[in-house]
Design an enzyme around this catalytic site. Structure first.
Site, PDB file in Angstrom:
ATOM      1  N   GLY A 120      -2.256  -0.502 -23.473  1.00  0.00           N
ATOM      2  CA  GLY A 120      -2.229  -1.848 -22.909  1.00  0.00           C
ATOM      3  C   GLY A 120      -3.472  -2.243 -22.154  1.00  0.00           C
ATOM      4  O   GLY A 120      -3.398  -3.056 -21.228  1.00  0.00           O
ATOM      5  N   THR A 121      -4.614  -1.695 -22.529  1.00  0.00           N
ATOM      6  CA  THR A 121      -5.854  -2.058 -21.852  1.00  0.00           C
ATOM      7  C   THR A 121      -6.869  -2.549 -22.873  1.00  0.00           C
ATOM      8  O   THR A 121      -6.956  -2.023 -23.981  1.00  0.00           O
ATOM      9  CB  THR A 121      -6.424  -0.878 -21.041  1.00  0.00           C
ATOM     10  OG1 THR A 121      -7.665  -1.259 -20.447  1.00  0.00           O
ATOM     11  CG2 THR A 121      -6.609   0.351 -21.891  1.00  0.00           C
ATOM     12  N   HIS A 177      -7.677   0.964  -9.277  1.00  0.00           N
ATOM     13  CA  HIS A 177      -7.977  -0.349  -8.689  1.00  0.00           C
ATOM     14  C   HIS A 177      -7.173  -0.635  -7.427  1.00  0.00           C
ATOM     15  O   HIS A 177      -7.140  -1.775  -6.969  1.00  0.00           O
ATOM     16  CB  HIS A 177      -7.746  -1.447  -9.725  1.00  0.00           C
ATOM     17  CG  HIS A 177      -8.722  -1.400 -10.861  1.00  0.00           C
ATOM     18  ND1 HIS A 177      -8.521  -2.048 -12.062  1.00  0.00           N
ATOM     19  CD2 HIS A 177      -9.922  -0.765 -10.984  1.00  0.00           C
ATOM     20  CE1 HIS A 177      -9.556  -1.826 -12.868  1.00  0.00           C
ATOM     21  NE2 HIS A 177     -10.406  -1.035 -12.236  1.00  0.00           N
ATOM     22  N   TYR A 190      -2.728 -13.144  -2.616  1.00  0.00           N
ATOM     23  CA  TYR A 190      -2.189 -11.803  -2.840  1.00  0.00           C
ATOM     24  C   TYR A 190      -0.737 -11.703  -2.387  1.00  0.00           C
ATOM     25  O   TYR A 190       0.047 -10.930  -2.946  1.00  0.00           O
ATOM     26  CB  TYR A 190      -3.068 -10.748  -2.171  1.00  0.00           C
ATOM     27  CG  TYR A 190      -4.232 -10.368  -3.046  1.00  0.00           C
ATOM     28  CD1 TYR A 190      -4.086  -9.429  -4.062  1.00  0.00           C
ATOM     29  CD2 TYR A 190      -5.466 -10.987  -2.907  1.00  0.00           C
ATOM     30  CE1 TYR A 190      -5.139  -9.105  -4.904  1.00  0.00           C
ATOM     31  CE2 TYR A 190      -6.533 -10.671  -3.743  1.00  0.00           C
ATOM     32  CZ  TYR A 190      -6.353  -9.721  -4.742  1.00  0.00           C
ATOM     33  OH  TYR A 190      -7.401  -9.414  -5.587  1.00  0.00           O
ATOM     34  N   ARG A 231       1.097 -12.910  -5.361  1.00  0.00           N
ATOM     35  CA  ARG A 231       1.116 -11.880  -6.403  1.00  0.00           C
ATOM     36  C   ARG A 231       2.066 -10.735  -6.034  1.00  0.00           C
ATOM     37  O   ARG A 231       2.738 -10.161  -6.900  1.00  0.00           O
ATOM     38  CB  ARG A 231      -0.295 -11.340  -6.640  1.00  0.00           C
ATOM     39  CG  ARG A 231      -1.235 -12.357  -7.282  1.00  0.00           C
ATOM     40  CD  ARG A 231      -2.566 -11.734  -7.627  1.00  0.00           C
ATOM     41  NE  ARG A 231      -2.415 -10.704  -8.643  1.00  0.00           N
ATOM     42  CZ  ARG A 231      -3.252  -9.683  -8.798  1.00  0.00           C
ATOM     43  NH1 ARG A 231      -4.295  -9.544  -8.000  1.00  0.00           N
ATOM     44  NH2 ARG A 231      -3.051  -8.786  -9.739  1.00  0.00           N
ATOM     45  N   ASP A 281       0.533  -2.306  -9.358  1.00  0.00           N
ATOM     46  CA  ASP A 281       1.900  -2.749  -9.091  1.00  0.00           C
ATOM     47  C   ASP A 281       2.904  -1.648  -8.787  1.00  0.00           C
ATOM     48  O   ASP A 281       4.070  -1.921  -8.520  1.00  0.00           O
ATOM     49  CB  ASP A 281       2.415  -3.578 -10.272  1.00  0.00           C
ATOM     50  CG  ASP A 281       2.183  -2.878 -11.613  1.00  0.00           C
ATOM     51  OD1 ASP A 281       2.405  -1.658 -11.709  1.00  0.00           O
ATOM     52  OD2 ASP A 281       1.763  -3.564 -12.566  1.00  0.00           O
ATOM     53  N   GLN A 309      -5.027   1.220 -14.283  1.00  0.00           N
ATOM     54  CA  GLN A 309      -5.806   0.115 -13.741  1.00  0.00           C
ATOM     55  C   GLN A 309      -4.902  -0.885 -13.032  1.00  0.00           C
ATOM     56  O   GLN A 309      -5.388  -1.834 -12.428  1.00  0.00           O
ATOM     57  CB  GLN A 309      -6.565  -0.585 -14.880  1.00  0.00           C
ATOM     58  CG  GLN A 309      -7.596   0.295 -15.576  1.00  0.00           C
ATOM     59  CD  GLN A 309      -8.095  -0.336 -16.857  1.00  0.00           C
ATOM     60  OE1 GLN A 309      -7.423  -0.307 -17.883  1.00  0.00           O
ATOM     61  NE2 GLN A 309      -9.276  -0.921 -16.808  1.00  0.00           N
ATOM     62  N   ASN A 310      -3.595  -0.676 -13.139  1.00  0.00           N
ATOM     63  CA  ASN A 310      -2.635  -1.601 -12.544  1.00  0.00           C
ATOM     64  C   ASN A 310      -2.428  -1.310 -11.065  1.00  0.00           C
ATOM     65  O   ASN A 310      -2.626  -0.177 -10.612  1.00  0.00           O
ATOM     66  CB  ASN A 310      -1.310  -1.533 -13.300  1.00  0.00           C
ATOM     67  CG  ASN A 310      -1.480  -1.877 -14.774  1.00  0.00           C
ATOM     68  OD1 ASN A 310      -2.357  -2.662 -15.130  1.00  0.00           O
ATOM     69  ND2 ASN A 310      -0.658  -1.283 -15.623  1.00  0.00           N
TER      70      ASN A 310
END
Length: 249
Positions: free
Chosen positions: A191-192, A120, A68, A71, A105, A102-103
């Protein structure tokens, strides 16, 4: 200017409430590999699905912690793209816009979006693995022989504030997202893939309650047939053009 069906433009202009679900595709346009994309270097030997679980963390906490960290570096190097900024502009024209992602970032927030529901979690946050309380980096207890920092409250290992495989989504956040979809006049899926429940079913819930459904994706997805309109292409190209067409200056 790109041409869009007039019905879409009218739906957007008349909408009082819009709900938007975004997935890895919009972040991929900023250079962030999707979760299952091939990793590089040392991490190319690993399957992400074998690292993002409570069992993996229990078995080898330092390996998961370091992955992680890798990432997080990728995310730190990325910037919001035109698709992220277009959603900020869209929110300026709609009385209520709820952005569900769902990202993990923070690119939506970095672009300027405010009403963001993170289903998430967030890779930039760290929490106690026992008490599940978010811990600021300045308060971490240094790593010991295990190689992972510890919670200053109970000395349990710290972990990313991410929803792993086998864990449930945060109840309050998911319920808020579901309520926004039930009330929406228009719902976007951007984008999913539509393959990861229960998040993937949120646009379906909106459509079942009367929302006009729009999918933005480079490819056909598992749920494409559910939407009234499917716009094929990169969100960084489609979304700015759509916002400009719906609300010309």
């Amino acid at each position: 200017m790109a041409k869009f069906p007039e019905e879409i433009l009218q739906r957007l202009r008349q909408a009082e409430r819009i709900a938007i679900l975004t997935g890895a595709g919009i972040s991929a346009e900023s250079g962030i590999p999707t979760f299952r994309d091939a990793q590089t270097g040392f991490w190319s030997r690993m399957k992400p699905e074998d690292l993002a679980t409570p069992e993996a963390f229990e078995r080898n906490p330092k390996l998961v912690w370091d992955w992680y960290g890798y990432r997080r570096e990728l995310v730190a190097q990325a910037s919001p793209n035109a698709g992220h900024y277009a959603l900020v502009k869209m929110a300026e024209h709609v009385p209520q816009l709820t952005l569900i992602t769902q990202n993990v970032d923070s690119l939506h927030q970095r672009a300027g979006s405010t009403n963001v529901l993170e289903l998430h979690g967030n890779i930039g946050r760290v929490k106690c693995s026992k008490e599940h309380v978010v811990i600021e980096e300045s308060a971490w207890l240094p790593a010991d022989e295990i190689g992972v920092p510890r919670c200053p409250r109970c000395r349990a290992l710290l972990r990313p504030d991410i929803v792993w495989f086998g864990e449930v989504l945060p109840t309050k956040t998911f319920n808020h997202a579901k309520a926004a979809c039930i009330q929406a006049d228009v719902v976007f899926s951007i984008g999913t893939s539509g393959l990861v429940p229960p998040a993937a079913m949120l646009p379906v819930t909106a459509i079942e309650h009367g929302a006009y459904g729009i999918e933005v994706n480079t490819d056909q997805t598992y749920l494409s047939d559910t939407f009234e309109c499917c716009l094929r292409g990169a969100s960084g190209i489609i979304l700015p053009a759509l916002v400009k067409a719906a609300w010309p200056l």
